[in-house]
Design an enzyme around this catalytic site. Structure first.
Site, PDB file in Angstrom:
ATOM      1  N   GLY A 139       1.613  -3.937  -6.182  1.00 46.37           N
ATOM      2  CA  GLY A 139       0.859  -2.670  -6.602  1.00 46.37           C
ATOM      3  C   GLY A 139       0.785  -2.445  -7.980  1.00 46.37           C
ATOM      4  N   GLY A 198       2.982  -0.966 -10.044  1.00 43.94           N
ATOM      5  CA  GLY A 198       4.123  -1.544 -10.916  1.00 43.94           C
ATOM      6  C   GLY A 198       3.802  -2.936 -11.518  1.00 43.94           C
ATOM      7  N   ARG A 221      13.240  -4.699  -5.163  1.00 43.15           N
ATOM      8  CA  ARG A 221      14.246  -5.396  -4.307  1.00 43.15           C
ATOM      9  C   ARG A 221      13.864  -6.878  -4.008  1.00 43.15           C
ATOM     10  NH1 ARG A 221      13.573  -1.085   0.383  1.00 43.15           N
ATOM     11  NH2 ARG A 221      11.351  -1.740  -0.249  1.00 43.15           N
ATOM     12  N   ARG A 222      12.690  -7.181  -4.138  1.00 38.10           N
ATOM     13  CA  ARG A 222      12.262  -8.618  -3.655  1.00 38.10           C
ATOM     14  C   ARG A 222      12.308  -9.518  -4.808  1.00 38.10           C
ATOM     15  NH1 ARG A 222       6.730  -6.822  -0.477  1.00 38.10           N
ATOM     16  NH2 ARG A 222       6.964  -4.936  -1.990  1.00 38.10           N
ATOM     17  N   ASP A 248      18.004  -1.853  -5.508  1.00 40.86           N
ATOM     18  CA  ASP A 248      17.540  -0.988  -4.558  1.00 40.86           C
ATOM     19  C   ASP A 248      17.954   0.433  -4.912  1.00 40.86           C
ATOM     20  OD1 ASP A 248      17.142   0.526  -2.362  1.00 40.86           O
ATOM     21  OD2 ASP A 248      18.188  -0.320  -0.829  1.00 40.86           O
ATOM     22  N   TYR A 304       6.220  13.615   0.787  1.00 40.22           N
ATOM     23  CA  TYR A 304       5.856  12.894  -0.135  1.00 40.22           C
ATOM     24  C   TYR A 304       5.142  13.430  -1.182  1.00 40.22           C
ATOM     25  CZ  TYR A 304       2.954   9.349  -2.460  1.00 40.22           C
ATOM     26  OH  TYR A 304       2.434   8.547  -3.740  1.00 40.22           O
TER      27      TYR A 304
HETATM   28  N1  LIG Z   1      -1.511   3.267  -3.850  1.00 38.82           N
HETATM   29  C1  LIG Z   1      -1.717   4.654  -3.801  1.00 38.82           C
HETATM   30  O1  LIG Z   1      -2.712   4.999  -3.462  1.00 38.82           O
HETATM   31  C2  LIG Z   1      -0.920   5.468  -4.525  1.00 38.82           C
HETATM   32  C3  LIG Z   1      -1.348   6.724  -5.175  1.00 38.82           C
HETATM   33  C4  LIG Z   1      -0.926   7.781  -5.742  1.00 38.82           C
HETATM   34  C5  LIG Z   1       0.576   7.294  -6.109  1.00 38.82           C
HETATM   35  N2  LIG Z   1       1.170   6.209  -5.765  1.00 38.82           N
HETATM   36  C6  LIG Z   1       2.452   5.843  -6.049  1.00 38.82           C
HETATM   37  O2  LIG Z   1       2.351   4.555  -6.942  1.00 38.82           O
HETATM   38  C7  LIG Z   1       3.722   4.060  -7.022  1.00 38.82           C
HETATM   39  C8  LIG Z   1       3.631   2.606  -6.775  1.00 38.82           C
HETATM   40  O3  LIG Z   1       3.184   2.470  -5.541  1.00 38.82           O
HETATM   41  P1  LIG Z   1       2.165   1.079  -5.012  1.00 38.82           P
HETATM   42  O4  LIG Z   1       0.693   2.014  -4.565  1.00 38.82           O
HETATM   43  O5  LIG Z   1       2.134   0.320  -6.293  1.00 38.82           O
HETATM   44  O6  LIG Z   1       2.834   0.711  -3.648  1.00 38.82           O
HETATM   45  P2  LIG Z   1       3.508  -0.553  -3.591  1.00 38.82           P
HETATM   46  O7  LIG Z   1       2.439  -1.832  -3.444  1.00 38.82           O
HETATM   47  O8  LIG Z   1       4.045  -0.597  -1.907  1.00 38.82           O
HETATM   48  O9  LIG Z   1       4.509  -0.786  -4.366  1.00 38.82           O
HETATM   49  C9  LIG Z   1       5.861  -0.127  -4.356  1.00 38.82           C
HETATM   50  C10 LIG Z   1       6.873  -0.721  -5.273  1.00 38.82           C
HETATM   51  O10 LIG Z   1       7.986   0.114  -5.193  1.00 38.82           O
HETATM   52  C11 LIG Z   1       9.235  -0.948  -4.861  1.00 38.82           C
HETATM   53  N3  LIG Z   1      10.199  -0.400  -3.987  1.00 38.82           N
HETATM   54  C12 LIG Z   1      10.274   0.358  -2.847  1.00 38.82           C
HETATM   55  N4  LIG Z   1      11.196   0.843  -2.392  1.00 38.82           N
HETATM   56  C13 LIG Z   1      12.375   0.431  -3.356  1.00 38.82           C
HETATM   57  C14 LIG Z   1      13.527   0.592  -3.639  1.00 38.82           C
HETATM   58  N5  LIG Z   1      14.254   0.984  -2.318  1.00 38.82           N
HETATM   59  N6  LIG Z   1      14.205   0.138  -4.738  1.00 38.82           N
HETATM   60  C15 LIG Z   1      13.389  -0.485  -5.822  1.00 38.82           C
HETATM   61  N7  LIG Z   1      12.179  -0.515  -5.642  1.00 38.82           N
HETATM   62  C16 LIG Z   1      11.330  -0.073  -4.601  1.00 38.82           C
HETATM   63  C17 LIG Z   1       8.560  -2.164  -4.257  1.00 38.82           C
HETATM   64  O11 LIG Z   1       9.387  -3.236  -4.091  1.00 38.82           O
HETATM   65  P3  LIG Z   1      10.455  -3.800  -3.215  1.00 38.82           P
HETATM   66  O12 LIG Z   1       9.832  -3.686  -1.810  1.00 38.82           O
HETATM   67  O13 LIG Z   1      10.217  -5.317  -3.678  1.00 38.82           O
HETATM   68  O14 LIG Z   1      11.718  -3.100  -3.484  1.00 38.82           O
HETATM   69  C18 LIG Z   1       7.115  -2.238  -4.844  1.00 38.82           C
HETATM   70  O15 LIG Z   1       7.458  -3.039  -6.025  1.00 38.82           O
HETATM   71  C19 LIG Z   1       4.582   4.963  -5.950  1.00 38.82           C
HETATM   72  O16 LIG Z   1       5.312   5.919  -6.519  1.00 38.82           O
HETATM   73  C20 LIG Z   1       3.620   5.593  -5.053  1.00 38.82           C
HETATM   74  O17 LIG Z   1       3.909   6.940  -4.863  1.00 38.82           O
HETATM   75  C21 LIG Z   1       0.399   5.287  -5.063  1.00 38.82           C
END
Ligand SMILES: NC(=O)c1ccc[n+]([C@@H]2O[C@H](COP(=O)([O-])OP(=O)(O)OC[C@H]3O[C@@H](n4cnc5c(N)ncnc54)[C@H](OP(=O)(O)O)[C@@H]3O)[C@@H](O)[C@H]2O)c1
Length: 265
Positions: free
Chosen positions: A19, A21, A40-41, A66, A158
């Site tokens: 995503g 990151g 983590r992955r 983690d 959240y």
């Molecule tokens: N997508 C949206 O619509 C949206 C909108 C506003 C804000 N955000 C924010 O944007 C940020 C990134 O989210 P995304 O949309 O890119 O979602 P995503 O694709 O699910 O990515 C989330 C990332 O967080 C990592 N992560 C999750 N749990 C973890 C843990 N316990 N320890 C270490 N790493 C962890 C995951 O990696 P692993 O699973 O490999 O650990 C993954 O790389 C988040 O803070 C989210 O709240 C997203």
């Protein structure tokens, strides 16, 4: 003060396996910044590090962590210190949401959300910021959300974590600006990532959402200009403004529930 990105040699990105990151990694590598990719992955991090270090003249390190574990951030910091890695830019992108009624969602999932979205983000910021201040450069990009601008029923914890991230980041930004350190709160609206399958909502709407590459590119530009917050995209900017400045909070909360879930709260 000049460009903030010029003061960055190495960027640490949490949530780099997916995503938003992950989307930060490529443009930073293209600018010649060394990377420390965290999630983590490990297999995903390895593939990304191999791809980017082959394509660009950079070093890409991977650190599995983690960050929802209470000692996760401290271990990560100790790991970078132990390897002699200097972090100039910290991108706190690791985070997740679960959708559902507060009184019904499992407590463990909600506690993990607070631990990852708030505790880990604050602790990593606290641990890496003093070095940045000493070096008079670099900074932090903390991923909040448009959920930060109003209460969101059915995403109560959240949205509250994201309101925390926005307030915290904007406050710290003022404390460190005079030292040449930039802290940016990034507040994206709905973005097409794995976030929605983990949240358990809107998986059928991914095609209508903005792309993570665009979110990352706009926020790197905002960071470079030393801004303290950004809502990428005009529509989300207008909605965020209307929710936070024009509507009474109970109304903004009801509208959020309608927009996101089509329900009256
Ligand atoms: N997508 C949206 O619509 C949206 C909108 C506003 C804000 N955000 C924010 O944007 C940020 C990134 O989210 P995304 O949309 O890119 O979602 P995503 O694709 O699910 O990515 C989330 C990332 O967080 C990592 N992560 C999750 N749990 C973890 C843990 N316990 N320890 C270490 N790493 C962890 C995951 O990696 P692993 O699973 O490999 O650990 C993954 O790389 C988040 O803070 C989210 O709240 C997203």
């Amino acid at each position: 003060m000049g460009s903030a990105l010029e003061t960055v040699r190495t960027a640490l990105i949490t949530g780099a396996s997916s995503g938003i990151g992950r989307a930060f990694a490529r443009p930073l590598a293209a600018m010649g910044k060394d990377l420390i990719l965290v999630a983590r992955r490990e297999d995903r991090l390895q593939a990304l590090a191999a791809e980017l270090s082959e394509k660009y003249p950079i070093q890409a390190h991977i650190l599995q962590a983690d960050l929802a574990q209470p000692d996760g951030p401290q271990r990560l910091f100790a790991d970078t210190e132990g390897r002699g890695l200097t972090v100039d830019l910290l991108v706190n992108a690791a985070g997740f949401a679960r959708v559902g009624e507060f009184s019904e969602l499992p407590w463990e999932a909600q506690a993990a959300m607070i631990q990852l979205n708030v505790q880990a983000l604050v602790e990593l910021t606290r641990r890496y910021l003093p070095g940045m201040r000493q070096r008079h450069g670099g900074g932090v990009i903390n991923i909040a959300s448009t959920a930060a601008f109003q209460p969101v029923p059915y995403m109560a914890v959240y949205a509250a974590t994201k309101a925390f991230v926005l307030s915290f980041s904007e406050a710290v930004a003022q404390e460190v600006a005079a030292d040449g350190v930039t802290v940016l709160a990034l507040c994206p609206g709905a973005t097409a990532t794995e976030f929605w399958s983990i949240a358990g909502h809107w998986q059928d709407r991914l095609a209508t959402m903005q792309l993570p590459d665009r979110v990352a590119a706009l926020s790197l530009r905002a960071f470079d200009r030393r801004r303290s917050s950004i809502v990428p995209g005009l529509q989300d900017r207008v909605l965020a403004f209307a929710a936070s400045r024009l509507s009474p909070r109970p109304l903004a909360a009801r509208l959020a529930a309608r927009i996101l879930f089509g329900r009256r709260s």
